[in-house]
Design a protein around this motif. Structure first.
Motif, PDB file in Angstrom:
ATOM      1  N   UNK A  93      47.124  17.222  -0.036  1.00 32.17           N
ATOM      2  CA  UNK A  93      48.224  18.247   0.704  1.00 32.17           C
ATOM      3  C   UNK A  93      48.343  17.684   1.943  1.00 32.17           C
ATOM      4  N   UNK A  94      49.510  17.387   2.330  1.00 31.69           N
ATOM      5  CA  UNK A  94      49.737  17.024   3.715  1.00 31.69           C
ATOM      6  C   UNK A  94      50.107  18.298   4.678  1.00 31.69           C
ATOM      7  N   UNK A  95      49.398  18.271   5.812  1.00 29.17           N
ATOM      8  CA  UNK A  95      49.963  19.347   6.443  1.00 29.17           C
ATOM      9  C   UNK A  95      49.993  18.939   7.902  1.00 29.17           C
ATOM     10  N   UNK A  96      50.819  19.338   8.734  1.00 34.70           N
ATOM     11  CA  UNK A  96      50.985  19.334  10.059  1.00 34.70           C
ATOM     12  C   UNK A  96      50.352  20.255  10.996  1.00 34.70           C
ATOM     13  N   UNK A  97      49.300  19.802  11.493  1.00 35.61           N
ATOM     14  CA  UNK A  97      48.588  21.264  12.255  1.00 35.61           C
ATOM     15  C   UNK A  97      49.226  21.573  13.436  1.00 35.61           C
ATOM     16  N   UNK A  98      49.952  20.769  13.905  1.00 38.08           N
ATOM     17  CA  UNK A  98      50.950  21.283  15.063  1.00 38.08           C
ATOM     18  C   UNK A  98      51.930  22.090  14.612  1.00 38.08           C
ATOM     19  N   UNK A  99      52.323  22.377  13.526  1.00 39.73           N
ATOM     20  CA  UNK A  99      53.402  23.289  12.850  1.00 39.73           C
ATOM     21  C   UNK A  99      52.662  24.867  12.808  1.00 39.73           C
ATOM     22  N   UNK A 100      51.093  24.649  12.598  1.00 42.61           N
ATOM     23  CA  UNK A 100      50.268  25.948  12.361  1.00 42.61           C
ATOM     24  C   UNK A 100      49.842  26.389  13.491  1.00 42.61           C
ATOM     25  N   UNK A 101      49.219  25.457  14.446  1.00 39.71           N
ATOM     26  CA  UNK A 101      48.702  25.924  15.765  1.00 39.71           C
ATOM     27  C   UNK A 101      49.451  25.542  16.909  1.00 39.71           C
ATOM     28  N   UNK A 102      49.965  26.488  17.700  1.00 39.29           N
ATOM     29  CA  UNK A 102      50.414  25.938  18.753  1.00 39.29           C
ATOM     30  C   UNK A 102      49.784  26.606  19.986  1.00 39.29           C
ATOM     31  N   UNK A 103      49.839  26.224  21.326  1.00 37.11           N
ATOM     32  CA  UNK A 103      49.163  26.568  22.263  1.00 37.11           C
ATOM     33  C   UNK A 103      48.762  28.014  22.536  1.00 37.11           C
ATOM     34  N   UNK A 104      49.728  28.777  22.176  1.00 38.33           N
ATOM     35  CA  UNK A 104      49.211  30.425  22.276  1.00 38.33           C
ATOM     36  C   UNK A 104      49.589  31.096  21.080  1.00 38.33           C
ATOM     37  N   UNK A 105      49.693  30.400  19.950  1.00 36.20           N
ATOM     38  CA  UNK A 105      49.918  31.393  18.589  1.00 36.20           C
ATOM     39  C   UNK A 105      49.515  30.477  17.405  1.00 36.20           C
ATOM     40  N   UNK A 106      49.196  30.991  16.269  1.00 36.72           N
ATOM     41  CA  UNK A 106      48.699  30.151  15.173  1.00 36.72           C
ATOM     42  C   UNK A 106      49.316  30.948  14.055  1.00 36.72           C
ATOM     43  N   UNK A 107      49.757  30.165  13.268  1.00 36.72           N
ATOM     44  CA  UNK A 107      50.654  30.808  11.726  1.00 36.72           C
ATOM     45  C   UNK A 107      49.640  31.412  10.931  1.00 36.72           C
ATOM     46  N   UNK A 108      49.834  32.532  10.369  1.00 36.19           N
ATOM     47  CA  UNK A 108      48.962  33.165   9.594  1.00 36.19           C
ATOM     48  C   UNK A 108      48.442  32.369   8.123  1.00 36.19           C
ATOM     49  N   UNK A 139      53.171  35.217  12.683  1.00 38.64           N
ATOM     50  CA  UNK A 139      52.311  34.458  13.802  1.00 38.64           C
ATOM     51  C   UNK A 139      51.410  35.455  14.247  1.00 38.64           C
ATOM     52  N   UNK A 140      50.246  34.847  14.732  1.00 40.20           N
ATOM     53  CA  UNK A 140      49.332  35.807  15.284  1.00 40.20           C
ATOM     54  C   UNK A 140      49.328  35.364  16.827  1.00 40.20           C
ATOM     55  N   UNK A 141      49.268  36.355  17.585  1.00 38.23           N
ATOM     56  CA  UNK A 141      49.495  36.002  19.155  1.00 38.23           C
ATOM     57  C   UNK A 141      47.996  35.616  19.777  1.00 38.23           C
TER      58      UNK A 141
END
Ligand code: FES
Length: 433
Positions: free
Chosen positions: A1-16, A388-390
């Motif tokens: 599985x290829x994931x791009x962590x930058x699409x899931x983890x941003x400086x001030x929020x993360x994807x569920x 998204x999670x704040x």
């Protein structure tokens, strides 16, 4: 599985999905738990040759074992013949060697093959009894820091001390608080299976904002209990610990949070110097062995939970380690071990046990509050109510420190710090390991 962590983890929020996606969980097992140094146990859990303790590193069943030469070994708990687990779950002694219950292959306590039944049956076959694949596989790397045993399932990566970075001082202080300079596990283990992703538990360790809201029922009950006591009654330890969660937000704001590279961190400044008889007797014992100046230096380290990412949380002031073992994307085992400070009065150990029972036990008045919150988070994240999670609280306000960053007590810096490390591990190159 290829994931791009930058699409899931941003400086001030993360994807569920980082909390709910089973495929991401499997990738964590490979890239994070398969590479980082993970806490295994304490050397005092295997004091004599043949003593063992089973655990789980990532998805692997492992056993920590005291070898006959005195060294501590960490092995896969898997027989080299047909794969049976060699030692039963828990702890005990294998005696002078391990013997698999299925067909009786026997191994030295460092995993090397000792004997097989019907040896003549293997003559002229491709099975080479001296070859490493017919011994029990060892963890790729094992190291101990002041008696705390860690293992990595990857052959490459930083050494343990480099990995620990700024939180090595928490393990130092954990031991330095013992008048004799050493600690030992005592009093058994408390085990909790939480219905949430493992990261939710880690985030809560430095989430000061939750205390006053989540724990309102327990801190209010503690305050009312104390108010019902005769005026002038010294506040019992149990009440001090539980009603502390009711401190106003300004109190938590003044604490210091440190976040170090690789996701580690600790919280400082929470405790005021205690004056109760148990504490005073302990301080006297420490000064007696270490001298006044050194004892003062040791006790000035004022830490609440430390995060050793991603496998454990030592509590320096009340001598416990919580060990975090992911079981599935939404299931996490937490094991709580309490330690005895060698050379300290027995009442000090009893107080540490009391802390574990009152705050972290599954049957305490405090932990169920947290478990309910974690479960609600896990269930809510599984819904279509948002993606998204704040993690915005005090974003961008942290200050650089050597090997990491610092913030005030109400910042969500620790969560952002852990996710920065997480994203590093989850990238293919694995630069964070
Ligand atoms: Fe262990 Fe056969 S599976 S001896």
């Amino acid at each position: 599985m290829d994931i791009d962590p930058s699409r899931l983890v941003q400086p001030d929020r993360v994807h569920k999905r980082v909390y709910t996606d089973p495929a991401i969980y499997e990738l964590e097992m490979d890239r994070l738990f398969g590479r980082a140094w993970l806490y295994v146990g304490h050397e005092s859990q295997v004091p004599k040759p043949g003593d063992y303790f089973t655990t789980r590193l990532g998805r692997e069943p492992m056993v920590m074992l005291r070898h006959t030469d005195g060294s501590v070994q960490v092995l896969y708990n898997r027989c080299a013949h047909k794969g049976a687990r060699i030692v039963p779950e828990g702890s005990g002694s294998v005696g002078k060697f391990m013997r698999c219950l299925y067909h009786g292959w026997a191994y030295h306590c460092d995993g090397t093959l000792l004997s097989v039944p019907l040896r003549s049956g293997y003559e002229d076959t491709a099975l080479d009894l001296q070859a490493p694949q017919f011994s029990v596989r060892k963890a790729a790397r094992v190291a101990s820091y002041r008696g705390f045993v860690f293992a990595s399932l990857a052959a490459d990566g930083p050494d343990l001390e480099t990995f620990l970075g700024g939180v090595a001082t928490s393990l130092d202080n954990f031991c330095d608080r013992a008048p004799d300079g050493e600690v030992e596990v005592a009093g058994g283990v408390q085990r909790v299976i939480q219905r949430n992703n493992w990261k939710i538990f880690f985030e809560n360790l430095h989430d000061t904002l939750h205390a006053v809201a989540t724990h309102e029922s327990s801190w209010r009950a503690a305050k009312e209990e104390y108010e019902s006591m005769p005026p002038g009654t010294p506040k019992p330890f149990e009440i001090v610990i539980v009603d502390g969660n009711g401190e106003p937000l300004e109190f938590w704001e003044k604490l210091e949070l440190k976040g170090y590279d690789r996701g580690h961190g600790y919280m400082e400044g929470i405790f005021t110097p205690p004056t109760d008889p148990v504490s005073l007797a302990y301080v006297a014992a420490l000064k007696d062995k270490q001298g006044e100046a050194r004892a003062d230096q040791i006790l000035r380290v004022n830490r609440h939970n430390t995060i050793v990412y991603p496998s454990c949380s030592p509590h320096t002031s009340f001598q416990q380690i919580r060990v975090i073992r992911p079981l599935a994307v939404d299931r996490t085992l937490v094991e709580i071990f309490t330690f005895r400070l060698k050379g300290a009065p027995d009442a000090t150990f009893q107080r540490a046990l009391k802390y574990t029972n009152v705050v972290n036990s599954p049957s305490s008045n405090v932990m169920p509050d947290d478990l309910e919150a974690y479960n609600r988070v896990q269930e809510g994240l599984g819904s279509d109510g948002g993606d998204w999670v704040s993690l915005h609280r005090a974003a961008g306000r942290e200050q650089p420190i050597e090997g990491g960053r610092a913030s005030n007590g109400n910042s969500e810096m620790p969560m952002r710090n852990m996710f920065q490390a997480w994203a590093g591990y989850m990238r293919d190159a694995g630069e964070a390991s």
